[in-house]
Motif scaffolding. Structure first.
Motif, short mmCIF file in Angstrom:
data_model
loop_
_atom_site.label_atom_id
_atom_site.label_comp_id
_atom_site.label_asym_id
_atom_site.label_seq_id
_atom_site.Cartn_x
_atom_site.Cartn_y
_atom_site.Cartn_z
N HIS A 127 0.84 -1.20 0.00
CA HIS A 127 0.00 0.00 0.00
C HIS A 127 0.88 1.25 0.00
CE1 HIS A 127 -4.23 -1.33 0.81
NE2 HIS A 127 -3.59 -2.46 1.05
N GLU A 128 0.17 2.41 -0.06
CA GLU A 128 0.84 3.71 0.09
C GLU A 128 -0.02 4.59 0.99
OE1 GLU A 128 3.40 5.31 -2.96
OE2 GLU A 128 1.81 4.72 -4.35
N ASP A 129 0.63 5.57 1.62
CA ASP A 129 -0.07 6.52 2.49
C ASP A 129 0.45 7.92 2.17
OD1 ASP A 129 -1.02 8.13 4.51
OD2 ASP A 129 -0.49 6.74 6.13
N TRP A 130 -0.43 8.79 1.69
CA TRP A 130 0.02 10.14 1.29
C TRP A 130 0.31 11.03 2.49
CZ3 TRP A 130 -3.12 13.99 3.10
CH2 TRP A 130 -4.45 13.65 3.40
N GLU A 131 -0.15 10.64 3.70
CA GLU A 131 0.03 11.49 4.88
C GLU A 131 1.31 11.20 5.64
OE1 GLU A 131 -4.06 12.39 7.01
OE2 GLU A 131 -3.97 10.31 6.35
N SER A 132 1.97 10.09 5.36
CA SER A 132 3.03 9.67 6.27
C SER A 132 4.36 10.35 5.95
CB SER A 132 3.20 8.15 6.22
OG SER A 132 3.78 7.78 5.02
N ASN A 133 5.24 10.37 6.97
CA ASN A 133 6.56 11.00 6.85
C ASN A 133 7.63 10.02 6.42
OD1 ASN A 133 5.86 13.69 7.71
ND2 ASN A 133 5.46 12.77 9.71
N GLY A 134 7.22 8.83 6.09
CA GLY A 134 8.16 7.80 5.67
C GLY A 134 7.45 6.46 5.60
N PHE A 135 8.22 5.43 5.28
CA PHE A 135 7.68 4.08 5.21
C PHE A 135 7.29 3.58 6.60
CE2 PHE A 135 8.39 -0.47 5.71
CZ PHE A 135 7.75 -1.02 4.62
N TYR A 136 6.23 2.81 6.67
CA TYR A 136 5.90 2.08 7.90
C TYR A 136 5.16 0.81 7.52
CZ TYR A 136 1.14 4.05 7.56
OH TYR A 136 -0.12 4.39 7.13
N LEU A 137 4.93 -0.05 8.51
CA LEU A 137 4.18 -1.28 8.22
C LEU A 137 3.28 -1.64 9.38
CD1 LEU A 137 5.52 -3.76 10.06
CD2 LEU A 137 7.24 -3.72 8.26
N TYR A 138 2.25 -2.41 9.05
CA TYR A 138 1.38 -3.04 10.05
C TYR A 138 1.76 -4.51 10.13
CZ TYR A 138 -1.93 0.88 9.45
OH TYR A 138 -2.53 2.12 9.39
N GLU A 139 1.93 -4.99 11.34
CA GLU A 139 2.17 -6.42 11.55
C GLU A 139 0.94 -7.04 12.22
OE1 GLU A 139 5.84 -8.85 13.23
OE2 GLU A 139 4.80 -7.80 14.84
N LEU A 140 0.39 -8.06 11.59
CA LEU A 140 -0.67 -8.85 12.23
C LEU A 140 -0.07 -10.22 12.52
CD1 LEU A 140 -3.80 -7.89 10.09
CD2 LEU A 140 -3.26 -7.15 12.41
N ASN A 141 0.07 -10.53 13.80
CA ASN A 141 0.81 -11.72 14.22
C ASN A 141 0.14 -12.29 15.47
OD1 ASN A 141 2.75 -13.65 14.71
ND2 ASN A 141 4.38 -12.19 15.21
N PRO A 142 -1.13 -12.71 15.33
CA PRO A 142 -1.91 -13.07 16.54
C PRO A 142 -1.34 -14.26 17.30
CG PRO A 142 -3.13 -13.62 14.52
CD PRO A 142 -1.93 -12.82 14.10
N HIS A 143 -0.58 -15.12 16.65
CA HIS A 143 -0.05 -16.31 17.34
C HIS A 143 1.41 -16.11 17.78
CE1 HIS A 143 -3.74 -18.07 15.99
NE2 HIS A 143 -3.43 -17.81 14.75
N GLN A 144 1.87 -14.85 17.71
CA GLN A 144 3.23 -14.55 18.19
C GLN A 144 4.30 -15.38 17.48
OE1 GLN A 144 3.59 -12.03 20.71
NE2 GLN A 144 1.45 -11.75 20.18
#
Ligand SMILES: [Zn+2]
Length: 255
Positions: free
Chosen positions: A145-162
């Motif tokens: 994805h892309e985000d026009w508001e952000s100041n740089g790259f970031y990510l979401y991690e979904l890791n429910p089972h650790q």
């Protein structure tokens, strides 16, 4: 590298000729050993499996029509053709081509497809869910994805089972080519060093994005990579490519 500061109130940067990009993707995929797996009459998915593959990975892009770097990164990754030999891959380059023509987040019917995965209204999301259901389980999913508001790259991690996290591997590879958003709060969520690990509440959301369908049904580990679209397009494409390659490397280190 600084923000362009042209994206105020929405994405104002360059668009892409999505039909040409998808044509180039089809051509490059066909020439580098990928098999076509249609999602609808108009939209293709791709598969590249290997005998004795050690892991299954799914990569998708192009669900929001105002985020051109995703499909371009898919094309670049196919052209570079440096996929790990022992990983089975599935690839969806674009689910919203008419959104790209319109340069809108939503599709041509005004639907944000990435909020439609729980009880889908859009035929393309229904078809995509059926396509996903027909694939094996994935060890890892990567969503571009892309985000026009952000100041740089970031990510979401979904890791429910650790499971072992590869978030830092992704961020440190991206940092070589693109600034990281170091804000303590991004999109209203706590963040650290460009990593958002949403809490369990997120799994209970009703308006499922693609990633929530995946963690509920297909994978224990999902990363949504967000390139900053107030930076030059070439930087954002590089960010997504390096992020994907670092994730694949972290999952299946060469032996
Ligand atoms: Zn998006």
């Amino acid at each position: 590298m600084r923000r362009l500061l042209i994206n105020i109130g929405g994405y104002k940067g360059e668009g892409i000729d999505i039909d040409k990009v998808l044509h180039d993707i089809a051509k490059t995929a066909g020439a580098t050993g990928w098999k076509t797996l249609p999602i609808t009459d108009a939209l293709q998915g791709y598969e590249r499996t290997t005998e004795g593959g050690k892991a299954n990975v799914y990569i998708s892009a192009g669900i929001h029509g105002d985020e051109p770097a995703g499909p371009l990164a898919v094309l670049e990754l196919l052209q570079e053709n440096t996929w790990p030999a022992d990983v089975n891959l599935w690839l969806v380059p674009c689910l919203n081509p008419r959104g790209y023509d319109l340069k809108t987040r939503e599709n041509e019917d005004g639907i944000d497809l990435n909020r439609d995965y729980r009880t889908p209204v859009a035929p393309v999301v229904q078809a995509h869910r059926a396509w996903l259901d027909a694939r094996p389980k994935f060890d890892l999913t990567l969503i571009l994805h892309e985000d026009w508001e952000s100041n740089g790259f970031y990510l979401y991690e979904l890791n429910p089972h650790q499971r072992p996290s590869i978030a830092k591997d992704i961020v440190s590879a991206v940092k070589e080519v693109c600034p990281i958003d170091l804000s303590p709060v991004i999109e209203g969520r706590d963040a650290k060093d460009g990593i958002i690990s949403p809490n369990a509440e997120v799994l209970k959301r009703k308006d499922w994005p693609e990633s929530l369908y995946l963690v509920h049904n297909k994978t224990p580990l999902s990363y949504t990579l967000e390139a900053p679209s107030d930076f030059p397009l070439v930087t954002r494409v590089q960010a997504l490519c390096r992020g994907v390659q670092a994730a694949l490397k972290a999952l299946a280190p060469a032996t």
